[in-house]
Each structure stands twice: as structure tokens, then as C-alpha cells.
Design an enzyme around this catalytic site. Structure first.
Site, PDB file in Angstrom:
ATOM      1  N   ASP A 146      -0.420  -7.601   1.029  1.00 20.52           N
ATOM      2  CA  ASP A 146       0.155  -6.274   1.254  1.00 20.52           C
ATOM      3  C   ASP A 146       1.664  -6.368   1.478  1.00 20.52           C
ATOM      4  OD1 ASP A 146       0.345  -3.578   1.637  1.00 20.52           O
ATOM      5  OD2 ASP A 146      -0.497  -3.573   3.670  1.00 20.52           O
ATOM      6  N   ASN A 202      19.170   7.345  13.535  1.00 17.51           N
ATOM      7  CA  ASN A 202      18.711   8.727  13.590  1.00 17.51           C
ATOM      8  C   ASN A 202      18.664   9.286  12.168  1.00 17.51           C
ATOM      9  OD1 ASN A 202      18.344  11.497  13.910  1.00 17.51           O
ATOM     10  ND2 ASN A 202      19.478  11.556  15.835  1.00 17.51           N
ATOM     11  N   HIS A 219       0.816  -1.221   0.000  1.00 17.19           N
ATOM     12  CA  HIS A 219       0.000   0.000   0.000  1.00 17.19           C
ATOM     13  C   HIS A 219       0.850   1.273   0.000  1.00 17.19           C
ATOM     14  CE1 HIS A 219       0.233  -0.447   4.516  1.00 17.19           C
ATOM     15  NE2 HIS A 219       0.340   0.876   4.438  1.00 17.19           N
ATOM     16  N   SER A 255       3.918   1.547   8.301  1.00 19.68           N
ATOM     17  CA  SER A 255       3.762   0.557   7.244  1.00 19.68           C
ATOM     18  C   SER A 255       5.082   0.074   6.667  1.00 19.68           C
ATOM     19  CB  SER A 255       2.935   1.163   6.100  1.00 19.68           C
ATOM     20  OG  SER A 255       1.749   1.715   6.582  1.00 19.68           O
TER      21      SER A 255
END
Length: 255
Positions: free
Chosen positions: A109, A81, A66, A203
Site C-alpha cells: 500500500d 493551515n 489505496h 492515509s
């Protein structure tokens, strides 16, 4: 056919505004230095974190399908970082998703990102191993999920540091009962009856169990990251091993 009720029930983990603000982990802590060297930040041409990902070979990163339609231009590896410039920034050559992927919440997905050049593996960047074609996760087995960005529901301030949290595997049958109906080939861990799990925009990051990347962060319920009513849902990587191996083999660099 999926019912309209189910389609309406499934609230995606990452929409336009959410993805643009990055990702993070709920109730987690900073990942120790020199850990999780496989973590990748998939970014756009403005240098903003869009989705998570993880390095499986020197030139392939796994993320979520997605995330495919976003303007993804490069990945960043080698530094927890993201504000620190000491990292490898590599352009994306192309992306591949399963042909039967429709939308988040309906299964399949998963995405493979082919890098334009090989990364340099060192003490800051390493690949992570995938599970075999068959793997049996145990209920309550403790795994980890990691990401960058939000730390609570509705927070628009991304974090610069990679965060990680322990999550427990939830039995698939129990997860199905809680959701009502789930796509095939998914794994559930964290979220339900706990404050630990992933949040909007996380995600594409990996669910890591016993050193293996067994899942890809897919979706949660109604954007509720602090006290979700249902488990967090991941794509089950073991069910896609043949597809992954085929894509990697067909698009590998020629030596």
C-alpha cells in the site's frame, strides 16, 4: 491464499466518504510552525484534502496506493493551515503503485506521485529522507505521525491545522499475533492499548522515526480510532527502496 475470514476482518482505513472528509490524528496537538515541512496534502479538483503525503524529492510525493483511484489533481505544500493560501499548489502529472497491489489490507500500500513541476524548496517546504533498504525499528521506539482532519471516531468535521502525535513502535511478531495475519512488508505503531494514533482518511501520511520517513499510513481496525483493539498498520518503506529509486530515476525531469 488469504482466507475469507481475514479479508472480512481487515477494515480499510479510508473509504469513499471517509477520504472525502480529510484526515487527522487522535489525541495529538498542532504541529509547531516550521516543522514537518515535507508534509503534503493530496487534493481533488474541488480543493478538498483527500489523502496525506510527503515530499521525497523536488518532484515526487509518497502516499498510499489505496488513494490511487480517487480523483487526485494536485498537492499542497508549505503551510500547516490548509485554509491559508500561502502555500505551493502543484498539479499531479501521474501516479505509480506496485504491480502486485490489490487492495488496502493486503499489502503493497504505497504510491509515488509525480508532480508536473518541481517544488521550490525553502524554509517552508523541504524533502524528508527515506530509510536505507534495511532498518531495524526497536519495540517502544517513539515516532511521530501527522495529518489533517478528523480528531475522533465518527467525527465528520475536518481540522484545518496539521496535527501530530507521538506513537510507539510495536514488535512485528506481537502485531501479527494481535491481527492474526498481516501482509508482508508492514510496520505497526500506535493504536493498541493507547488513544494515540491515526484515524480515518489519514492515509498516505508518514510514520517518522529519528527524522526518517519509515512508514506510510495504511489501515486500522474497524474504524476505531479512540480505543482500537489492534495496532495501527503502516507500509514499511525500507522494503520498497529499490522500487522507489527505480521509479524516481526513470521519471525524473531531464536536466
Amino acid at each position: 491464499m488469504l482466507s475469507l475470514q481475514k479479508i472480512l476482518l481487515l477494515h480499510v482505513l479510508a473509504c469513499l466518504g471517509q477520504l472525502a472528509h480529510g484526515s487527522d490524528i487522535i489525541d495529538g496537538e498542532k504541529a509547531p510552525e516550521n516543522s514537518m515541512q515535507y508534509m503534503a496534502s493530496v487534493q481533488n479538483n474541488n480543493g478538498h484534502h483527500v489523502c496525506g503525503g510527503f515530499l521525497i524529492t523536488e518532484d515526487f510525493v509518497v502516499s498510499a496506493a489505496h488513494c490511487y483511484n480517487w480523483t487526485l489533481t494536485h498537492v499542497v505544500l508549505g503551510n500547516h493551515n490548509l485554509k491559508n493560501g500561502n502555500h505551493q499548489k502543484i498539479k499531479i502529472e501521474n501516479k505509480t503503485i506496485p504491480k502486485n497491489y490489490i487492495k488496502v489490507g493486503l499489502g503493497n500500500d504505497i504510491m509515488l506521485i509525480k508532480l508536473l513541476e518541481k517544488v521550490q524548496l525553502n524554509d517552508r517546504v523541504q524533502t524528508i529522507q527515506l530509510p536505507p533498504a534495511e532498518i531495524n525499528l526497536q519495540e517502544n521506539q517513539v515516532c511521530q505521525v501527522a495529518g489533517w482532519g478528523k480528531t475522533k471516531t465518527g467525527d465528520n468535521k475536518p481540522a484545518d491545522e496539521l496535527m501530530v502525535v507521538d506513537v510507539s513502535v510495536i514488535d512485528k511478531q506481537v502485531c501479527n499475533e494481535l491481527w492474526g495475519d498481516l501482509p508482508d512488508n508492514v510496520t505497526c505503531a500506535g493504536g493498541y492499548e493507547t488513544t494515540k494514533g491515526f484515524c480515518q482518511g489519514d492515509s498516505g501520511g508518514p510514520l517518522v522515526c529519528d527524522g526518517l520517513a519509515v512508514g506510510v499510513v495504511s489501515f486500522n481496525y474497524e474504524k476505531n480510532c479512540n480505543y482500537p483493539d489492534k495496532p495501527n498498520v503502516y507500509t514499511d518503506i525500507s522494503k520498497y527502496r529499490q522500487w522507489i529509486d527505480k521509479v524516481v530515476k526513470s521519471r525524473k525531469y531531464e536536466e
